[in-house]
Design a protein around this motif. Structure first.
Motif, PDB file in Angstrom:
ATOM      1  N   HIS A 411     -38.186   0.547 -31.878  1.00 33.86           N
ATOM      2  CA  HIS A 411     -38.788  -0.076 -30.707  1.00 33.86           C
ATOM      3  C   HIS A 411     -37.931   0.035 -29.453  1.00 33.86           C
ATOM      4  O   HIS A 411     -38.405  -0.278 -28.359  1.00 33.86           O
ATOM      5  N   VAL A 412     -36.658   0.435 -29.552  1.00 29.21           N
ATOM      6  CA  VAL A 412     -35.803   0.466 -28.373  1.00 29.21           C
ATOM      7  C   VAL A 412     -36.221   1.620 -27.458  1.00 29.21           C
ATOM      8  O   VAL A 412     -36.901   2.559 -27.881  1.00 29.21           O
ATOM      9  N   ALA A 413     -35.801   1.544 -26.205  1.00 29.53           N
ATOM     10  CA  ALA A 413     -36.200   2.533 -25.215  1.00 29.53           C
ATOM     11  C   ALA A 413     -35.836   3.943 -25.659  1.00 29.53           C
ATOM     12  O   ALA A 413     -34.728   4.186 -26.144  1.00 29.53           O
ATOM     13  N   GLY A 414     -36.773   4.854 -25.525  1.00 33.74           N
ATOM     14  CA  GLY A 414     -36.548   6.229 -25.930  1.00 33.74           C
ATOM     15  C   GLY A 414     -37.814   7.037 -25.794  1.00 33.74           C
ATOM     16  O   GLY A 414     -38.886   6.493 -25.501  1.00 33.74           O
ATOM     17  N   PRO A 415     -37.739   8.331 -26.031  1.00 34.14           N
ATOM     18  CA  PRO A 415     -38.902   9.213 -25.818  1.00 34.14           C
ATOM     19  C   PRO A 415     -39.863   9.280 -26.993  1.00 34.14           C
ATOM     20  O   PRO A 415     -40.930   9.879 -26.874  1.00 34.14           O
ATOM     21  N   TYR A 416     -39.503   8.666 -28.138  1.00 34.56           N
ATOM     22  CA  TYR A 416     -40.278   8.873 -29.353  1.00 34.56           C
ATOM     23  C   TYR A 416     -41.105   7.646 -29.723  1.00 34.56           C
ATOM     24  O   TYR A 416     -40.771   6.516 -29.338  1.00 34.56           O
ATOM     25  N   PRO A 417     -42.158   7.844 -30.499  1.00 34.64           N
ATOM     26  CA  PRO A 417     -42.928   6.705 -31.009  1.00 34.64           C
ATOM     27  C   PRO A 417     -42.189   6.035 -32.159  1.00 34.64           C
ATOM     28  O   PRO A 417     -41.055   6.401 -32.494  1.00 34.64           O
ATOM     29  N   ALA A 418     -42.834   5.049 -32.766  1.00 36.72           N
ATOM     30  CA  ALA A 418     -42.216   4.313 -33.871  1.00 36.72           C
ATOM     31  C   ALA A 418     -42.318   5.146 -35.147  1.00 36.72           C
ATOM     32  O   ALA A 418     -43.332   5.123 -35.842  1.00 36.72           O
ATOM     33  N   THR A 419     -41.248   5.882 -35.447  1.00 37.22           N
ATOM     34  CA  THR A 419     -41.203   6.743 -36.626  1.00 37.22           C
ATOM     35  C   THR A 419     -39.886   6.530 -37.353  1.00 37.22           C
ATOM     36  O   THR A 419     -38.945   5.936 -36.815  1.00 37.22           O
ATOM     37  N   LEU A 420     -39.797   7.048 -38.569  1.00 37.28           N
ATOM     38  CA  LEU A 420     -38.542   6.983 -39.307  1.00 37.28           C
ATOM     39  C   LEU A 420     -37.433   7.706 -38.547  1.00 37.28           C
ATOM     40  O   LEU A 420     -36.301   7.236 -38.476  1.00 37.28           O
ATOM     41  N   GLU A 421     -37.762   8.846 -37.947  1.00 39.52           N
ATOM     42  CA  GLU A 421     -36.757   9.593 -37.201  1.00 39.52           C
ATOM     43  C   GLU A 421     -36.293   8.798 -35.981  1.00 39.52           C
ATOM     44  O   GLU A 421     -35.099   8.778 -35.668  1.00 39.52           O
ATOM     45  N   GLY A 422     -37.219   8.153 -35.298  1.00 36.53           N
ATOM     46  CA  GLY A 422     -36.831   7.331 -34.165  1.00 36.53           C
ATOM     47  C   GLY A 422     -35.906   6.209 -34.576  1.00 36.53           C
ATOM     48  O   GLY A 422     -34.927   5.891 -33.872  1.00 36.53           O
ATOM     49  N   ALA A 423     -36.193   5.579 -35.716  1.00 36.50           N
ATOM     50  CA  ALA A 423     -35.338   4.499 -36.208  1.00 36.50           C
ATOM     51  C   ALA A 423     -33.947   5.015 -36.550  1.00 36.50           C
ATOM     52  O   ALA A 423     -32.934   4.417 -36.175  1.00 36.50           O
ATOM     53  N   VAL A 424     -33.878   6.129 -37.271  1.00 39.56           N
ATOM     54  CA  VAL A 424     -32.582   6.677 -37.680  1.00 39.56           C
ATOM     55  C   VAL A 424     -31.760   7.084 -36.458  1.00 39.56           C
ATOM     56  O   VAL A 424     -30.562   6.771 -36.364  1.00 39.56           O
ATOM     57  N   ARG A 425     -32.386   7.759 -35.518  1.00 40.27           N
ATOM     58  CA  ARG A 425     -31.645   8.182 -34.319  1.00 40.27           C
ATOM     59  C   ARG A 425     -31.098   6.987 -33.551  1.00 40.27           C
ATOM     60  O   ARG A 425     -29.976   7.021 -33.033  1.00 40.27           O
ATOM     61  N   SER A 426     -31.885   5.923 -33.452  1.00 43.18           N
ATOM     62  CA  SER A 426     -31.415   4.744 -32.718  1.00 43.18           C
ATOM     63  C   SER A 426     -30.242   4.094 -33.441  1.00 43.18           C
ATOM     64  O   SER A 426     -29.299   3.604 -32.812  1.00 43.18           O
ATOM     65  N   GLY A 427     -30.289   4.075 -34.774  1.00 48.21           N
ATOM     66  CA  GLY A 427     -29.181   3.513 -35.537  1.00 48.21           C
ATOM     67  C   GLY A 427     -27.901   4.296 -35.359  1.00 48.21           C
ATOM     68  O   GLY A 427     -26.820   3.724 -35.178  1.00 48.21           O
ATOM     69  N   LEU A 428     -28.018   5.613 -35.400  1.00 47.46           N
ATOM     70  CA  LEU A 428     -26.848   6.453 -35.193  1.00 47.46           C
ATOM     71  C   LEU A 428     -26.279   6.261 -33.785  1.00 47.46           C
ATOM     72  O   LEU A 428     -25.057   6.163 -33.605  1.00 47.46           O
ATOM     73  N   ALA A 429     -27.158   6.210 -32.790  1.00 49.01           N
ATOM     74  CA  ALA A 429     -26.700   6.055 -31.411  1.00 49.01           C
ATOM     75  C   ALA A 429     -26.011   4.703 -31.210  1.00 49.01           C
ATOM     76  O   ALA A 429     -24.981   4.615 -30.521  1.00 49.01           O
ATOM     77  N   ALA A 430     -26.549   3.651 -31.816  1.00 53.29           N
ATOM     78  CA  ALA A 430     -25.945   2.331 -31.676  1.00 53.29           C
ATOM     79  C   ALA A 430     -24.549   2.304 -32.285  1.00 53.29           C
ATOM     80  O   ALA A 430     -23.591   1.771 -31.696  1.00 53.29           O
ATOM     81  N   ALA A 431     -24.417   2.885 -33.468  1.00 53.05           N
ATOM     82  CA  ALA A 431     -23.105   2.907 -34.130  1.00 53.05           C
ATOM     83  C   ALA A 431     -22.101   3.714 -33.318  1.00 53.05           C
ATOM     84  O   ALA A 431     -20.957   3.289 -33.137  1.00 53.05           O
ATOM     85  N   ARG A 432     -22.514   4.869 -32.830  1.00 53.34           N
ATOM     86  CA  ARG A 432     -21.584   5.723 -32.062  1.00 53.34           C
ATOM     87  C   ARG A 432     -21.152   5.054 -30.772  1.00 53.34           C
ATOM     88  O   ARG A 432     -20.001   5.209 -30.345  1.00 53.34           O
ATOM     89  N   ALA A 433     -22.065   4.286 -30.156  1.00 54.29           N
ATOM     90  CA  ALA A 433     -21.703   3.588 -28.936  1.00 54.29           C
ATOM     91  C   ALA A 433     -20.642   2.529 -29.207  1.00 54.29           C
ATOM     92  O   ALA A 433     -19.686   2.370 -28.435  1.00 54.29           O
ATOM     93  N   LEU A 434     -20.760   1.815 -30.321  1.00 52.47           N
ATOM     94  CA  LEU A 434     -19.740   0.822 -30.667  1.00 52.47           C
ATOM     95  C   LEU A 434     -18.419   1.487 -31.029  1.00 52.47           C
ATOM     96  O   LEU A 434     -17.336   0.994 -30.671  1.00 52.47           O
ATOM     97  N   ILE A 435     -18.492   2.591 -31.722  1.00 57.17           N
ATOM     98  CA  ILE A 435     -17.276   3.290 -32.138  1.00 57.17           C
ATOM     99  C   ILE A 435     -16.475   3.759 -30.914  1.00 57.17           C
ATOM    100  O   ILE A 435     -15.262   3.581 -30.825  1.00 57.17           O
ATOM    101  N   THR A 436     -17.174   4.365 -29.942  1.00 61.48           N
ATOM    102  CA  THR A 436     -16.475   4.888 -28.771  1.00 61.48           C
ATOM    103  C   THR A 436     -16.016   3.792 -27.830  1.00 61.48           C
ATOM    104  O   THR A 436     -15.069   3.994 -27.063  1.00 61.48           O
ATOM    105  N   SER A 437     -16.675   2.627 -27.882  1.00 69.20           N
ATOM    106  CA  SER A 437     -16.271   1.537 -26.974  1.00 69.20           C
ATOM    107  C   SER A 437     -15.124   0.727 -27.544  1.00 69.20           C
ATOM    108  O   SER A 437     -14.556  -0.090 -26.827  1.00 69.20           O
TER     109      SER A 437
END
Length: 437
Positions: A411-437
Motif C-alpha cells: 500500500h505504500v507510495a509507488g508505481p505498482y498495484p497491490a501485488t506480491l512483488e510490490g510487497a516484497v520490493r517495499s520490504g527490501l527498500a525499507a530494510a535497505r533504508a534503515l541499514i544505510t541510515s
C-alpha cells in the motif's frame, strides 16, 4: 544504547515484513519479528479446510517478479520446483483467447496478437497500433485517466477479451475505476519487459511453501526472534530509537519496519505522524472472493488456468485446475476480483452464480465433463480487504514518515498495484533504508 536496543523490530510477517527481515538479517542486524497472527504470510497464506490446505486466494505470479523470485531462492524455496512456468495464455473454455509464444517480449506480443485467430483482423491491428502508441509515449499518461478512458478507442472485443481481464487481475479494480497509469506500468514491465517477463508462474504448492515458511525457518536459523500472536499496542519514540509495546511487555529497538496493514500502521503512527495516518486510513479496498469446487468427473483442462467471460450474472474471471498444479485432484479454484458487488449479494448467491457460469461455459463441450448436480462446494472465502482500490491519482502513504522508522507493504507510495512483488520490493527498500541510515 544497550545491546538489546540495537535490534530492529519488524512488525508484520507478511511478504513485505519477511522480505525486510531477511534483508536486515543478512546485513547483520538482530531482528525481532512480530505479528498478531499465529503464522507468517499475511494476506498470502495457506489455511486448513478440513483435510485440505487451501490458500486464502489463488495468487498468480509473473516472470517480471524478479525480487520475489530472488527472495524465494535466497531462503531456499526454488521457483523452478514450486512454480509452473508457461507463456502468458488467456484461453477461454471455447478455445479462444490470446496465447503469447516464447521469445523476446515485444516480438512475442506482436506474434501472439497477430496469431489471435478468434479476434477479428481489424481488432488485432487496432490493439497493436494502440500498444505502439503507449510505447512511444513511454507508457505514461494523464494520471487522472481510468483504464476505460485510456482504452476508449479500442474495439469492444479487445476490451472484453484482454484489457478488462488483465486490469482486474493486476489491479483488482474494474476498468471504469482503475488507474490507467498503474496498468501501463504493469504492461511495460510484463508484456514489454525482458524475455520471460510476461510468463505465468502458477504455484504448484501451497503459498506457505513459496515464501512464508522457508523465510521464517531461514530467519530463525540465523537468530531472529519470532513472536506470533503479538499485537503491538503502541510505539514510543526514544532519544535513540523506538520502544515497541505489546501486551507482553516492551522492547527498545534501534529501528522499526512497520509492515502491517495500512489501517494498523495508521493506528500506531497517529500519535506521531497524524497526517500520514490519515492518508493510510483513507485508502479504500476491493475484495476478492475465491470459490473451490470439486467435480468427480473432472477432466484435466487444456491449460491449468482458464479465463472466463464475466459479467453482471457471471462473477468469476479466472479458473484454476488445482489437480494440474499439484493440488487436490478434481478441484477447481474460481477467482472473483473486484468482487464488491458480489460480496454485497452474499456468498451463497455468489457460489450459485459461479456454478451457473461454469455449467454454461462448459455446456456441450466434450473436453469438459460437467454435471452440476454432482459438483461439490469445497469452500468459499472472501478477502474483504484483499487490495487497495487502485484508482487514478491515488494518494498512498509514504515509506518514510519518521526517523528510524520505515513502512513496508503493497500500500505504500509507488508505481505498482497491490501485488506480491510490490510487497516484497517495499520490504527490501525499507530494510535497505534503515541499514544505510
Amino acid at each position: 544504547m544497550s545491546t538489546q536496543a540495537a535490534r530492529v523490530a519488524v512488525i508484520g510477517a507478511g511478504w513485505a515484513g519477511l522480505a525486510a527481515a531477511v534483508e536486515l538479517c543478512a546485513a547483520g542486524r538482530q531482528v525481532l519479528l512480530l505479528d498478531m497472527a499465529h503464522q507468517p504470510g499475511g494476506r498470502a497464506r495457506s489455511l486448513a479446510q478440513g483435510d485440505l490446505l487451501l490458500d486464502n486466494g489463488q495468487h498468480i505470479l509473473i516472470g517480471a517478479y524478479r525480487d520475489t523470485l530472488a527472495l524465494m531462492r535466497r531462503v531456499g524455496a526454488s521457483p523452478e520446483h514450486l512454480l509452473h512456468r508457461s507463456p502468458l495464455t488467456l484461453r477461454y473454455p471455447d478455445g479462444s483467447g490470446l496465447v503469447l509464444p516464447p521469445g523476446p517480449a515485444l516480438l512475442s506480443f506482436a506474434r501472439g496478437v497477430l496469431g489471435w485467430r478468434t479476434m477479428p483482423w481489424r481488432d488485432r491491428v487496432a490493439l497493436l497500433l494502440q500498444a505502439s502508441r503507449w510505447g512511444l509515449q513511454g507508457f505514461r499518461c494523464d494520471p487522472s485517466l481510468t483504464v476505460q478512458a485510456l482504452c476508449r478507442g479500442l474495439p469492444a472485443s479487445v476490451m472484453q477479451a484482454l484489457i478488462e481481464p488483465l486490469c482486474v487481475a493486476a489491479l483488482n479494480t474494474p476498468a471504469d475505476q482503475a488507474s490507467a497509469q498503474v496498468l501501463l506500468t504493469v504492461l511495460k514491465d510484463a508484456l514489454f519487459g525482458p524475455r520471460g517477463s510476461a510468463d505465468l508462474l502458477l504455484p504448484t504448492a501451497p503459498l506457505q511453501a513459496l515464501l512464508p515458511d522457508p523465510a521464517l525457518a531461514w530467519l530463525q536459523q540465523r537468530g531472529t526472534e519470532w513472536r506470533p500472536g503479538a499485537r503491538v499496542q503502541q510505539l514510543h519514540r526514544l532519544a535513540e530509537g523506538w520502544q515497541v509495546r505489546t501486551d507482553e511487555g516492551q522492547d527498545d529497538v534501534q529501528g522499526v519496519v512497520l509492515a502491517c496493514s495500512a489501517n494498523e500502521a495508521g493506528r500506531l503512527l497517529a500519535p506521531h505522524a497524524p497526517d500520514w495516518a490519515e492518508t493510510a486510513q483513507a485508502l479504500r479496498y476491493e475484495p476478492i472472493v475465491t470459490v473451490w469446487l470439486r467435480n468427480p468427473a473432472h477432466r484435466a483442462w487444456p491449460e491449468p488456468m482458464l479465463a472466463l467471460q464475466a459479467d453482471a450474472q457471471a462473477p468469476a474471471q479466472f479458473g484454476f485446475d488445482l489437480g494440474a498444479l499439484g493440488g487436490p485432484a478434481n478441484t477447481l479454484a474460481l477467482v472473483i476480483s473486484g468482487a464488491a458487488p458480489w460480496v454485497a449479494q452474499g456468498l451463497p448467491t455468489t457460489v450459485a452464480a459461479v456454478r451457473r457460469q461454469l455449467a454454461q461455459a462448459f455446456a456441450g463441450r466434450s473436453e469438459f465433463d460437467w454435471d452440476d448436480a454432482q459438483v461439490e462446494l469445497v469452500a468459499v472465502r472472501a478477502e474483504k480487504r484483499a487490495t487497495f482500490a487502485c484508482t487514478p491519482a491515488l494518494q498512498r502513504p509514504s515509506a518514510d514518515p519518521l526517523p528510524g522508522l520505515r513502512v513496508a507493504g503493497d500500500h505504500v507510495a509507488g508505481p505498482y498495484p497491490a501485488t506480491l512483488e510490490g510487497a516484497v520490493r517495499s520490504g527490501l527498500a525499507a530494510a535497505r533504508a534503515l541499514i544505510t541510515s
